[in-house]
Every structure is written in structure tokens, then in C-alpha cells.
Design a protein around this motif. Structure first.
Motif, PDB file in Angstrom:
ATOM      1  N   ILE A 267      23.505  23.452  41.022  1.00 45.62           N
ATOM      2  CA  ILE A 267      23.113  22.560  39.938  1.00 45.62           C
ATOM      3  C   ILE A 267      21.911  21.710  40.324  1.00 45.62           C
ATOM      4  O   ILE A 267      21.408  20.957  39.525  1.00 45.62           O
ATOM      5  CB  ILE A 267      24.281  21.637  39.524  1.00 45.62           C
ATOM      6  CG1 ILE A 267      24.867  20.943  40.740  1.00 45.62           C
ATOM      7  CG2 ILE A 267      25.337  22.434  38.807  1.00 45.62           C
ATOM      8  CD1 ILE A 267      25.929  19.931  40.394  1.00 45.62           C
ATOM      9  N   TRP A 269      18.660  22.561  41.443  1.00 46.55           N
ATOM     10  CA  TRP A 269      17.256  22.932  41.218  1.00 46.55           C
ATOM     11  C   TRP A 269      16.736  22.488  39.871  1.00 46.55           C
ATOM     12  O   TRP A 269      15.677  21.861  39.786  1.00 46.55           O
ATOM     13  CB  TRP A 269      17.054  24.439  41.435  1.00 46.55           C
ATOM     14  CG  TRP A 269      17.711  25.318  40.415  1.00 46.55           C
ATOM     15  CD1 TRP A 269      18.986  25.783  40.456  1.00 46.55           C
ATOM     16  CD2 TRP A 269      17.141  25.840  39.211  1.00 46.55           C
ATOM     17  NE1 TRP A 269      19.243  26.546  39.362  1.00 46.55           N
ATOM     18  CE2 TRP A 269      18.138  26.607  38.574  1.00 46.55           C
ATOM     19  CE3 TRP A 269      15.886  25.735  38.609  1.00 46.55           C
ATOM     20  CZ2 TRP A 269      17.923  27.258  37.367  1.00 46.55           C
ATOM     21  CZ3 TRP A 269      15.678  26.387  37.409  1.00 46.55           C
ATOM     22  CH2 TRP A 269      16.685  27.135  36.799  1.00 46.55           C
ATOM     23  N   TYR A 270      17.474  22.776  38.823  1.00 46.79           N
ATOM     24  CA  TYR A 270      16.947  22.434  37.497  1.00 46.79           C
ATOM     25  C   TYR A 270      17.070  20.938  37.247  1.00 46.79           C
ATOM     26  O   TYR A 270      16.219  20.327  36.612  1.00 46.79           O
ATOM     27  CB  TYR A 270      17.695  23.227  36.429  1.00 46.79           C
ATOM     28  CG  TYR A 270      16.924  23.398  35.145  1.00 46.79           C
ATOM     29  CD1 TYR A 270      15.574  23.702  35.167  1.00 46.79           C
ATOM     30  CD2 TYR A 270      17.536  23.259  33.914  1.00 46.79           C
ATOM     31  CE1 TYR A 270      14.859  23.856  34.009  1.00 46.79           C
ATOM     32  CE2 TYR A 270      16.832  23.423  32.750  1.00 46.79           C
ATOM     33  CZ  TYR A 270      15.495  23.715  32.796  1.00 46.79           C
ATOM     34  OH  TYR A 270      14.791  23.870  31.637  1.00 46.79           O
ATOM     35  N   PHE A 271      18.146  20.381  37.796  1.00 44.10           N
ATOM     36  CA  PHE A 271      18.360  18.948  37.663  1.00 44.10           C
ATOM     37  C   PHE A 271      17.158  18.186  38.220  1.00 44.10           C
ATOM     38  O   PHE A 271      16.629  17.275  37.587  1.00 44.10           O
ATOM     39  CB  PHE A 271      19.631  18.578  38.419  1.00 44.10           C
ATOM     40  CG  PHE A 271      20.060  17.150  38.262  1.00 44.10           C
ATOM     41  CD1 PHE A 271      20.556  16.696  37.054  1.00 44.10           C
ATOM     42  CD2 PHE A 271      19.990  16.272  39.317  1.00 44.10           C
ATOM     43  CE1 PHE A 271      20.962  15.393  36.911  1.00 44.10           C
ATOM     44  CE2 PHE A 271      20.395  14.963  39.181  1.00 44.10           C
ATOM     45  CZ  PHE A 271      20.884  14.524  37.977  1.00 44.10           C
ATOM     46  N   LEU A 386      25.631  26.359  35.472  1.00 46.86           N
ATOM     47  CA  LEU A 386      26.595  25.297  35.188  1.00 46.86           C
ATOM     48  C   LEU A 386      27.992  25.872  35.025  1.00 46.86           C
ATOM     49  O   LEU A 386      28.968  25.354  35.575  1.00 46.86           O
ATOM     50  CB  LEU A 386      26.185  24.549  33.917  1.00 46.86           C
ATOM     51  CG  LEU A 386      24.963  23.641  34.019  1.00 46.86           C
ATOM     52  CD1 LEU A 386      24.705  22.967  32.687  1.00 46.86           C
ATOM     53  CD2 LEU A 386      25.163  22.589  35.088  1.00 46.86           C
TER      54      LEU A 386
END
Lengths: 431, 622
Positions: A267, A269-271, A386
Motif C-alpha cells: 500500500i 507506493w501509490y500512497f 488494497l
């Protein structure tokens, strides 16, 4: 005989999967911290006389780097053989740990037998566990698709899993020397396994406490051992990298600060791609602490079952580490057969298993759609990440809740749940 | 008293006058304007304007900072003095120079902006000086050169040797004081040309600069490049090669324009051209401040006739000399603005153009937004082997794997003579790869390296991120062998003016820079519209673990009767709604007792059903 066949089958699967070279480049399997290509790049730079830690590609430890540089003939040119053998050895260690773990659980059970409610006799382990458990673990390990892919992609997670397995074995054998060493090496490589020192310490303190030793001295001894090993490893690294500490920034600094945002199954990298700049350090701290924070309450709550603690910590690491890969999760899943007694208390077995399978299959599909076909975007892939993470979290929380429930039924029996008060059924609740 | 005042004034004015005369007189400052025109074999017309200002003053010396600037632009002089610049080369380019069709230009430049600067060894912090210099140049030329910070620049080891005179003090050759940076996405437009023209002594009012009307050039040119080159020159050397005793400075301002006459003429085979139609005005009288003002037209292989005929023809070079038509603008424009026309007796025949001896191309390979590779091809058609330096500056967001570097000459792997590799660091410095290669005669060499495209933070993407990110041109530096020398016009090191080269017939060191194409790379992009959603969703997942673990570690599993049950907020709301339902239903029943009685019953039943699971969630599992 059956065991040998199983191992041959496991090796054959790993060998045949290694023919697919693209596995080495899959973001789900190879992350910046464990990728084979980056290890090779580091070795190449090292041989050229450049420090691999000067760039941002290489994040392995100096010992690993020197090992691969010096023994290039074996470790690089015959890498597949090395990785398969290492993976099979890991399996051997885990199933051996299964044997000792079963013995440990049966022993523990014997001790509490007097307190068990007469209705709950069926919940107890059968003495056959000691024969069945190693076999189940071997099947789970050798035929685990996650681990097969991980081994075929030659990630350094294979090394890390080996040391985790050694730590697990040492824990079941009450071996402080080996346990602290294995955990220190694993922590030296990927940092997060340091939290596994909690179950080991607790277990050793409990066992030695029963033998009449003071808890404090046991805890202190374990800590001293760990610190000793860690400082040895770091000191050696310092020597190997020519007296410079730059590797700390490239290895642990990289793991903690998450500078590279290459997609993976976690969770982070995009966060942190979408993070507002002024909140970045706050959320970095929060996310890293998130993992650490669970150690103490869980250790307090489940101190009686260090194996469960060990398993759930491995699970939490595989979800909440900054660069998670399939190999970490595969190891967690292969440890699950340690807890057959908790299976009846699982709430969402089918849905989480289904979710895990579905997301594992969908992840490459959506990756293809996003990166190559341009018909999806990053959100699609992240949605899968997710769901995949939540499936793993459900498994972990289910595992722990199952333990809580099992304890209740062992103590109170079944019928208490059917007792009526004022014509209403009683409700079982965490309060 | 009055007398003494007057005397004083007279004395002052006389000294001032004398001083100014001393400044203007002699060889202290010299300005030359030149235009070199050449029709390429493909029918395009290459015009190279060059304005050279030489000054015997060492403007970098602090004690000279209050000196009078006459011809030399003060704004450039101040920048150079402030940052201790020894040499500077700047180019802003629109379009790509087609080496295979047009041959070698006098000044090679990559698409976009490029700055090469060498600082004096007295500069304490080169990176800081570099950032100051690029910012100052950005202000000077209204371009985004200020983006060329230390994160975008490298220190080349083999490329970009000293252009000007070198010496022991403050004219060093140490590479640590050299910086090179490139901005491939920078555009060249009117707002850059106008301040550039203002640096000229006659601005754009007189002389050859009048031809540089932005509207015309922007409309018709296929290639348009603007350059600013500054280097130290030597006015007198010490005895026995003791270095330069009085260094001066030379500023070359150049503009290269390539125009396709076919487009102006609107006829496919008509390649006739004239100055007026290309630049909107004929040749105007020379700048009065110019020492010389000359137009050279290369007529070596030409089939056209020049009208009016040139003042004279000039033969330049040994072996196969080139024939240059020379127009001395000061004489030529005695009667006002005059046009020069080139008329072809026959219409142009398009054929295969003989390519220059060394060609350099580069492209990107691979599909998808995950990874790819850069492939550079060097074609050497000389009859002898040559040594080249290949310089690649790759931005940090493309992760380069050095172990994938493959160099092959005609399919045979070769080892570079020298390799310089400095790995990039995220947000700190780019990847720097420099190779020195020996190329066999008549061979094609390919250089291939793999890279990975990284995903950036959402605020780091340039506008229109899905357009892709540019990788600046690679540079190939080589020394041409004698047989390839005739193809290139290389300026002399001691005096950059074309007159010096052509009239003096000087032998030059044929070092050549060739730039490759710019690459466009599509990197993966996040969804820029939903940072909040992503943050919320990721935090939800973390909370999914936190909630149950918090519950099970802080609470005990106990049996409670239903009325003591501790409900969650959602549970409370549902219970509240459910408790309200029967009363609502009852009220409804009163209003329409016959019609809806059945439905109500159904509602009540379903509400009871939905009530059950929430109450006995845990009991079900036992």
C-alpha cells in the motif's frame, strides 16, 4: 519416500517456472529491495570499482554484495541451482520446526489439560499432530505458487526466508544462540524481522521461567545476544564497504523513507505517490510505526502462544513492509499449517482465500492494462493492491481472533452459549 | 575663481575624451559581423549569422569591473565576472539538425537548450556558481535555463574540451570546473531572440542583424538555433611558451537558420532563393561599429547563379578547395538595401544525398511504460578508424542498468577504451555515461543500455504528463580524419570569426560535436485527480488491521445478554432505525388498513430477520 517425491516435485516446479525470465521483472515478485537484476547490477558496479551504494538501484547489504562478488562463479552463474537448493533447505527447516512446534504445543496442552472444560475435549490437539504437521507444512511450502514464483524469479527473499525458517526452528527448539543469530541476520537484511525478537524472547523467558530462572535475566541475555550479533554484522559490513557507513542510507534508509515508488503489491507506493509534500514525513512515520506498534500489545495478549505471535508478525511484516513481495506472503502462508486447531474458528476463510486468489490473478491483468495497453490507470492496479492487502489482513486478524475464541471455548465449553437469560440468548462479545 | 572652475571643467572634459578615444582606438575592441550561406544537397538553405566581439580586457578580474564597456555587452560581462566563468557555450534550438542531409553545421546544437560552462579555479563552490549562472542566463535570454540546477547537470570527462586559450592561472583545464546541462523541452521563440539581439552593438537597427526578423524565421525555418559562446583569447604570450600574459575575451553570437526555399516558392522543384524572401528584407547597410561586415556564400557544388555577382571569389582549404562568393556589405550596400538572388537554370532533382563521414542516431526501444532501452548507432564511413567520445546524460527518473550495456561493431561485441559512469540519484543528479570508443573504418557501431521508468511523486510531473518526458540529446565528439575534413567548417581556436578562417586559410583542429535526437519517453503516471481518495483508502486498509487488533488486545471475550450488548455506532444507528420502523408501519396501517397490510407484514418480518445477524454474529460461528 513420499517426502522425497514431494521435494523432487517442488524442485521440478521451481525449475520449470524459472524458464520464464519475465518473472524476474514482475513488480509483484521483484521489488527494489530484492530484485535479482539489481543484485547483478550491484555486483557489476562493485567489480568495476564503483560503489553500488552511490546510485539508487542497489539496496542489498554489503555482506550480500561481497558474497556475490567473491563467489560469483557459484552464486551468479549457477544461481538457479543455489536458489532451488536454498528454498528446499528452507522447507526442510520449516517442516523440522513443524515437528518441534507440534511437540511444543502438545507439551503445553498437557500442562493445561486440567483447566479445559469437559465439553471442549474435541478442540484439543490429537497426538498425531507431531506426524502430520511437518508433512502439511512441506506440502504448503513446496507447492505454494507464491514461493515457487519467488524462487523462480531468484529474489533475495529466498535468503531472507531461509533465515526466518532458521529462526522459527530455533524458537521451537528453545535455542537462543541460533534464534538470535537467525533473527539478527534476517533483520540485518530486511530490517523488519527485528520484531520477531519479541516472540523468541517471550518464549525463552517462559521456558526458562518454568525451569526456575528469573525472567529478567533471560530477557537480558536474549537482548545481549541479539545486539551482539547485530553489531557484529554491521561492523563486518562497515569493514567490507571500506570503512564507510553509506550503505546504511542505501539499505535501511531506503526501506524507511520509501524514496522509490515503483509499484508493488503493497500500500506504500501509490500512497506516497499521491501524498501531499508537507505530510510526507508524517505519514511515513505513521505507516512505519503502524507495524511496530502492534508488537507490544500482541505480545502482551498472546504471550502464551509464541508460535502464533511469530506467525502473525511474519504476516504483518508481509503486509506492512514498505516493499512487500509475493515471497514474503508465501512464507507467511506456508507457516499457517502450524495452526490447524484454529481453523474451525476462522470467520471468513472462503472469502479471504477467494479474495487472495482473485487479486493475485487480477494484479498482472490490470498491470498489463495500465502499463502496456493504456486502457486502465494506476487506480486499477492499486485497487487490487488494497484488496490483496485487506485479504492478508483478514487472515491475520482471523488467526488472532480465532485464538481468542478457542481460548474461550476451551475454558467455558459449548453449552454456555446456548444458556438463556430472561428468555434471550446470550451473545459472545469482546468487551 | 571662475577661471579655475572653467579650467577644471576643460581639463576634465579633455581627459574624458582622451580616455574614450583610447578605448575606441586601435585593436582594443573589435566587432565583426558575418553571414555564411550554403545550399545543402537536399535544396535547403543554411544561413549562419555570426557576430564576434573581441576585447583585450580580462573582464573576469574584479578590479576591471568598473571598466567601460563599449562594444562588449555589459550584461554578459557582469554575469561572467560575477560567477567567475572561464568559458561559456549556450545554445537554444528549435528543430533538429539533419546531419545526413545537410552535412555538418558550423555550430552543432541539440534540440532545446544547452549550457556548457567552465568556471575559474578560484570559484569555491562550482555547483552554486552553476546554479547562479543558469539563473542569470535565464533572465538574460528569457528562457527557463534556471531549471538547469545541479540535479540536471553533469561534469563531462572526455567531451567538451577547452575552446579558448588555456594557461596556468585562472585559465585551467581541470574538469571539476566544467558543467554541462541540457533542457530538451525548451522552446526557442521571439522572446529569446529579442534580448539576444539587444546584446549586439548595433542591436537590430543596423547590419546583418536586421535580417533576423523573428516572424519570418519562425514562419519559414525548419531549423533555428541561437548561440552565445564566450571564451578567453590571447593577445600576447609570454616568452618561451610561458602562457598567456594578457588574456582577452571573445564573444560569439550566432544564429543558424535552415530554410526550405520550396516552401517559400510554393513549387516542389523550384529551389531558387533570395535574401529578401527568406528574411523579409534585403541586405541592409553594415553596422557602423563593425570592423568588417561580410557575406560568404559557399558555391562549391552549386548550380545556381548569384545576382548581383559577388565582389570576389575566395578559395578555401587544401586539396579540394571550397569556392566562396564574398560580398563585402560595406561596399555592397552603398546604394541602399540590396537583395541577393540565387537562380537555378534547371529545376532541382531530388536524389540520394551523400551523407557526411560520421553519422550518429539514437532511438528508444521497448513497449509499455515499465522499461525500455536506449540504442545509439554510430556510422563511420571514413576510410580510417576514428576515436569517439560518447556522452549520455539520462535524467534520474530513468534508472539505468550499467550491466546491460552492450556495444557492438557490425555485430561483434567491443570493449570501450574508457568508461565513465556516475549513477544517478533520485532528485539529486542524473545518470552520466561517457564512453571512449575506437571505431573501425567503414563500420556501424551500436550502443545499447536498458533502463527502467520510475513513477514519480504526483507533484513532480511536468504539465501534460501523459505527453511523456524528454531525454536530451547524446553528444558524440570526434576528431575527423583528413579525408573527412572537407565536409566540415571548423572555426579556428585563436579567432572565431569566419573571415579569419577563410581569408587566413588557417589549419584548424577538426574536432566535431554531433548531437543525436531527443527521446520522448512515456512514463507511468498516477491519477492526478484523486490524492484524497488514495490517502483515505490506504489509511482504511491500515485501519482494517488496527481496529480488530486494538479490540482483541484491549478487550475480553465475554457472554452478555442482548440488552447489555455494546453496539458499534453503525449498530446503534441500525437499531434506532429498526425500532422506528414498527411505529411508522403502524401509522401507515391506520391510514390504509386494507391495501397495505400484507406489505407491512413483510417489512416487519424482514426487519426482524435483518436484526438477527447483528445480534448473534458470534453465536452463529460457534
Amino acid at each position: 519416500m513420499g517426502n522425497v517425491l514431494l521435494y523432487v516435485l517442488g524442485a521440478a516446479f521451481r525449475y520449470s517456472a524459472s524458464g520464464y525470465e519475465f518473472l524476474q521483472l514482475r513488480p509483484e515478485i521483484s521489488t527494489p529491495t530484492n530484485s535479482w537484476k539489481r543484485l547483478i547490477e550491484g555486483v557489476h558496479l562493485n567489480k568495476m570499482g564503483l560503489s553500488p551504494y552511490d546510485g539508487v538501484l542497489f539496496h542489498e547489504t554489503p555482506i550480500m554484495l561481497q558474497l556475490y562478488t567473491v563467489m560469483e562463479n557459484i552464486l551468479v552463474h549457477r544461481s538457479l541451482l543455489v536458489f532451488i537448493v536454498l528454498d528446499l533447505l528452507t522447507c526442510l527447516l520449516v517442516s523440522e520446526a513443524g515437528y518441534y512446534g507440534a511437540a511444543l504445543m502438545l507439551q503445553q496442552q498437557k500442562r493445561i489439560k486440567g483447566d479445559v472444560h469437559p465439553e471442549s475435549g474435541s478442540l484439543l490437539h490429537s497426538s498425531n499432530l507431531i506426524n502430520v504437521l511437518p508433512k502439511h507444512i512441506a506440502i504448503f511450502y513446496l507447492l505454494n505458487p507464491f514461493l515457487i514464483l519467488n524462487c523462480a524469479a531468484r529474489t533475495t527473499v529466498v535468503w531472507n526466508n531461509f533465515f526466518l525458517a532458521a529462526a522459527l526452528l530455533a524458537l521451537t527448539q528453545n535455542n537462543r544462540f541460533l534464534g538470535t543469530l537467525a533473527i539478527s541476520i534476517a533483520a540485518y537484511e530486511t530490517m523488519y524481522p527485528i520484531i520477531l525478537i519479541f516472540p523468541l524472547t517471550i518464549h525463552l523467558a517462559t521456558i526458562e521461567g518454568q525451569q526456575g530462572r528469573s525472567v529478567t535475566s533471560s530477557v537480558v541475555e536474549t537482548m545481549v545476544y541479539t545486539l551482539l550479533w547485530l553489531s557484529c554484522l554491521l561492523g563486518l559490513s562497515h569493514q567490507l564497504s571500506g570503512g564507510s557507513w553509506t550503505f546504511l542510507q542505501a539499505t535501511y534508509g531506503f526501506i524507511v523513507t520509501v524514496p522509490e515508488l515503483t509499484p508493488n503489491m503493497g500500500i506504500y507506493w501509490y500512497f506516497f505517490t499521491e501524498m501531499f509534500e508537507h505530510f510526507r514525513s508524517f505519514f511515513l512515520g505513521t505507516f512505519q510505526l503502524n507495524l511496530l506498534m502492534y508488537c507490544i500489545p500482541l505480545s502482551i495478549r498472546f504471550w502464551r502462544s509464541p508460535l502464533l505471535l511469530f506467525g502473525s508478525f511474519i504476516g504483518l511484516i508481509s503486509v506492512f513492509k514498505s516493499y512487500p513481495s509475493l515471497g514474503d506472503v508465501g512464507f507467511f502462508l506456508s507457516v499457517l499449517p502450524f495452526f490447524p486447531h484454529l481453523l474451525p474458528f476462522f470467520k471468513q476463510t472462503i472469502s479471504t482465500a477467494g479474495l487472495l486468489v482473485a487479486t493475485t490473478i487480477l494484479a498482472p491483468v490490470l498491470w498489463q492494462l495500465w502499463i502496456y495497453n493504456n486502457s486502465a490507470n494506476a487506480n486499477y492496479y492499486f485497487a487490487i493492491n488494497l484488496l490483496y492487502s485487506s485479504a492478508l489482513i483478514f487472515i491475520i486478524t482471523d488467526l488472532l481472533l480465532a485464538q481468542v475464541r478457542r481460548q474461550f471455548y476451551l475454558q467455558h465449553g459449548y453449552s454456555v452459549i446456548d444458556s438463556m437469560v430472561n428468555g434471550n440468548k446470550m451473545i459472545l462479545q469482546l468487551k | 575663481k571662475m577661471m579655475s572652475l572653467i579650467l577644471c571643467a576643460v581639463y576634465l572634459s579633455v581627459t574624458c575624451l582622451l580616455h574614450v578615444q583610447a578605448q575606441n582606438g586601435g585593436d582594443h575592441e573589435k566587432f565583426t559581423e558575418e553571414l555564411f550561406m550554403k545550399e545543402t544537397p537536399s535544396g535547403h538553405v543554411y544561413s549562419h549569422f555570426q557576430f564576434t566581439t573581441r576585447w583585450d580586457s580580462d573582464i573576469r578580474r574584479r578590479d576591471n569591473s568598473r571598466e567601460h564597456y563599449n562594444l562588449f555587452p555589459r550584461s554578459v560581462g557582469d554575469i561572467v565576472a560575477a560567477y567567475g566563468v572561464q568559458e561559456l557555450s549556450l545554445s537554444l534550438t528549435q528543430g533538429l539538425w539533419r546531419y545526413e542531409k545537410w552535412g555538418y553545421p558550423i555550430n552543432s546544437a541539440p534540440p532545446g537548450a544547452q549550457v556548457i560552462a567552465r568556471f575559474q579555479s578560484s570559484v569555491p563552490d562550482v555547483d552554486k556558481a552553476w546554479e547562479g549562472l543558469t539563473s542569470a542566463l535565464a533572465g538574460l535570454l528569457c528562457s527557463s535555463l534556471n531549471n538547469l540546477g545541479r540535479t540536471e547537470s553533469i561534469q563531462p570527462e572526455y567531451s567538451f574540451a577547452n575552446q579558448g586559450v588555456t594557461g596556468p592561472d585562472s585559465l585551467g583545464t581541470n574538469r571539476t570546473y566544467l558543467r554541462y546541462g541540457i533542457l530538451p523541452r525548451e522552446n526557442l521563440c521571439t522572446e529569446n531572440l529579442t534580448p539576444w539581439k539587444k546584446l549586439l552593438p548595433c542591436k537590430n537597427k543596423r547590419g546583418l542583424a536586421v535580417l533576423l526578423s523573428s516572424g519570418h524565421i519562425q514562419k519559414y525555418s525548419v531549423y533555428f538555433s541561437l548561440g552565445l559562446d564566450l571564451k578567453p583569447v590571447c593577445y600576447s604570450t609570454g616568452e618561451e611558451g610561458g602562457g598567456c600574459t594578457s588574456p582577452g575575451v571573445e564573444l560569439v553570437q550566432s544564429v543558424s537558420v535552415v530554410i526550405d526555399p520550396v516552401i517559400i516558392n510554393k513549387q516542389a522543384d523550384n529551389t531558387d532563393w533570395n535574401v529578401k524572401r527568406m528574411f523579409g528584407i534585403g541586405v541592409t547597410p553594415a553596422c557602423p561599429l563593425a570592423h568588417t561586415s561580410t557575406i560568404f556564400i559557399d558555391t562549391t557544388d552549386s548550380t545556381y547563379v548569384l545576382d548581383p555577382p559577388p565582389n570576389e571569389y575566395l578559395y578555401y582549404g587544401a586539396g579540394m578547395p571550397r569556392k566562396l562568393a564574398v560580398y563585402d556589405v560595406k561596399i555592397f550596400t552603398e546604394h541602399g538595401i540590396t537583395d541577393i538572388t540565387a537562380k537555378h537554370p534547371k529545376s532541382h532533382i531530388y536524389g540520394i544525398v551523400r551523407a557526411p563521414p560520421v553519422l550518429f542516431n539514437r532511438h528508444v526501444v521497448g513497449t509499455g511504460q515499465e522499461r525500455g532501452g536506449i540504442v545509439a548507432t554510430i556510422k563511420n564511413s571514413c576510410t580510417t578508424g576514428i576515436t569517439v567520445a560518447y556522452l549520455e546524460l539520462i535524467p534520474w527518473y530513468l534508472r539505468v542498468y550499467l550491466h546491460t550495456l552492450k556495444i557492438e561493431t557490425d555485430g561483434v561485441p567491443v570493449k570501450p577504451i574508457n568508461t565513465v559512469y556516475r549513477p544517478g540519484r533520485d532528485r539529486e543528479r542524473p545518470y552520466h555515461l561517457e564512453l571512449v570508443l575506437k571505431l573501425a573504418a567503414r563500420s556501424t557501431t551500436t550502443i545499447r543500455i536498458d533502463m527502467e521508468y520510475s513513477i514519480l511523486r504526483w507533484t513532480e510531473y511536468p504539465p501534460d504528463a501523459n505527453h511523456g518526458l524528454y531525454v536530451g540529446a547524446a553528444v558524440l565528439t570526434t576528431r575527423l580524419p583528413v579525408d573527412g575534413k572537407a565536409n566540415a567548417t571548423v572555426l579556428a581556436a585563436e579567432d572565431s570569426s569566419l573571415s579569419h578562417l577563410f581569408w587566413g586559410n588557417v589549419a584548424t583542429d577538426p574536432v566535431l560535436k554531433i548531437y543525436s535526437e531527443t527521446l520522448l519517453i512515456t512514463v507511468p503516471t498516477p491519477d492526478f485527480s484523486m490524492p484524497y481518495n488514495v490517502i483515505c483508502l490506504a489509511c482504511t486498509i491500515a485501519a482494517l488491521a488496527f481496529g480488530p487488533i486494538h479490540n482483541m488486545t484491549t478487550k475480553k471475550l465475554v457472554l452478555v445478554s442482548p440488552d447489555q450488548e455494546e453496539k458499534s455506532l453503525l449498530g446503534k444507528i441500525i437499531a434506532c432505525v429498526l425500532s422506528c420502523l414498527p411505529t411508522l408501519a403502524a401509522r401507515k396501517k391506520k391510514q390504509e388498513p386494507e391495501q397495505t397490510s400484507d406489505e407491512d407484514k413483510g417489512n416487519e418480518e424482514s426487519s426482524e430477520e435483518s436484526n438477527i445477524p447483528t445480534q448473534s454474529e458470534d453465536t452463529n460461528n460457534s
